[in-house]
Design a protein around this motif. Structure first.
Motif, PDB file in Angstrom:
ATOM      1  N   TRP A  31       2.182   1.700  -3.493  1.00 50.74           N
ATOM      2  CA  TRP A  31       1.153   2.252  -4.387  1.00 50.74           C
ATOM      3  C   TRP A  31       0.976   3.747  -4.145  1.00 50.74           C
ATOM      4  N   GLN A  32       1.111   4.180  -2.889  1.00 49.78           N
ATOM      5  CA  GLN A  32       0.985   5.602  -2.603  1.00 49.78           C
ATOM      6  C   GLN A  32       2.131   6.394  -3.233  1.00 49.78           C
TER       7      GLN A  32
ATOM      8  N   LYS B 226      -7.849  -6.938  -1.125  1.00 45.21           N
ATOM      9  CA  LYS B 226      -6.584  -6.774  -1.826  1.00 45.21           C
ATOM     10  C   LYS B 226      -6.819  -6.459  -3.299  1.00 45.21           C
TER      11      LYS B 226
ATOM     12  N   ASN C 139      -8.154  -2.901  -3.520  1.00 47.20           N
ATOM     13  CA  ASN C 139      -7.091  -1.923  -3.277  1.00 47.20           C
ATOM     14  C   ASN C 139      -6.225  -1.731  -4.520  1.00 47.20           C
TER      15      ASN C 139
ATOM     16  N   ARG D 235       0.831  -1.208   0.000  1.00 48.12           N
ATOM     17  CA  ARG D 235       0.000   0.000   0.000  1.00 48.12           C
ATOM     18  C   ARG D 235       0.865   1.258   0.000  1.00 48.12           C
TER      19      ARG D 235
END
Length: 231
Positions: A119-120, A158, A161, A116
């Motif tokens: 991805w940010q 998941k 996301n 995560r």
């Protein structure tokens, strides 16, 4: 432009190095991106020279895991705009033909929380993209349950996301030719699992600039549990 990318699972394995060299001379890529080299820069540099490339950007492994390498010839201009343990973000220029303005080479962390965060970071990169953008390689995530065979279904949170990340970055799966799955856990019988973890994503500008772009999944003949991507 031709590009080859591979989660090679250890460049020190003789079969892996040989398969890589053969694919480089057969496909003649302008760039090569490697993940999980598990080797220090001096060894990776030696293999790079054997494969016929003159330029490089290397991220050393931590202990016995990790390691990234980006190779290219001196006929193409590659600017490294950002580099971390999971992302190498570049801009491209070539005199004789068009290239994507930006290419982000990504290795998604296996840990969900770390993924995560990765991805940010890519979302932040997206804020500075105004031209064609190619984003590729081992995301360690899937976009649907159909991209997995065997084992327990992937948790929907998941998948959602990852889909949210792709949508936020205004990217689209560029599809593929070849085997449906790019990774296998190499277990026996009922324990075997296949997944399509390796893929190429592109924005609208990329798809308009390269309408005939192809992504090929290539079986590396047993030297890694991941297929190569050739674009």
């Amino acid at each position: 432009m031709n590009l080859l990318a591979w989660n090679c699972q250890g460049l020190g394995v003789a079969l892996t190095a040989r398969n890589l060299k053969e694919e480089c001379f057969r496909k003649k890529p302008h760039l090569v991106f490697l993940m999980e080299t598990k080797q220090k820069a001096s060894y990776v540099r030696k293999i790079r020279r054997r494969c016929g490339f003159t330029e490089e950007w290397i991220v050393n492994p931590v202990g016995k895991s990790g390691g990234r390498a980006l190779w290219w010839s001196d006929t193409i201009m590659v600017n490294i705009l950002f580099s971390s343990s999971n992302i190498i973000h570049t801009s491209m220029m070539f005199d004789t033909f068009s290239t994507p303005s930006y290419i982000s080479f990504i290795y998604g962390p296996t840990d969900e929380a770390d993924r995560r965060l990765c991805w940010q970071e890519v979302r932040i990169i997206r804020n500075y993209i105004r031209e064609s953008w190619l984003c590729l390689r081992d995301f360690n995530d899937i976009l649907s349950q159909s991209e997995k065979c065997g084992g327990q279904p992937r948790a929907w949170r998941k998948i959602l996301n990852f889909k949210s990340f792709v949508a936020d970055c205004e990217l689209e799966d560029l599809g593929f030719d070849g085997p449906c799955f790019t990774w296998c856990n190499n277990r026996e019988s009922l324990d075997i699992i296949y997944e399509r973890l390796d893929k190429a994503l592109g924005n609208l500008q990329l798809r308009e600039l390269f309408p005939t772009l192809q992504v090929l999944n290539i079986d590396p003949a047993g030297s890694s549990d991941h297929h190569l991507l050739f674009i």
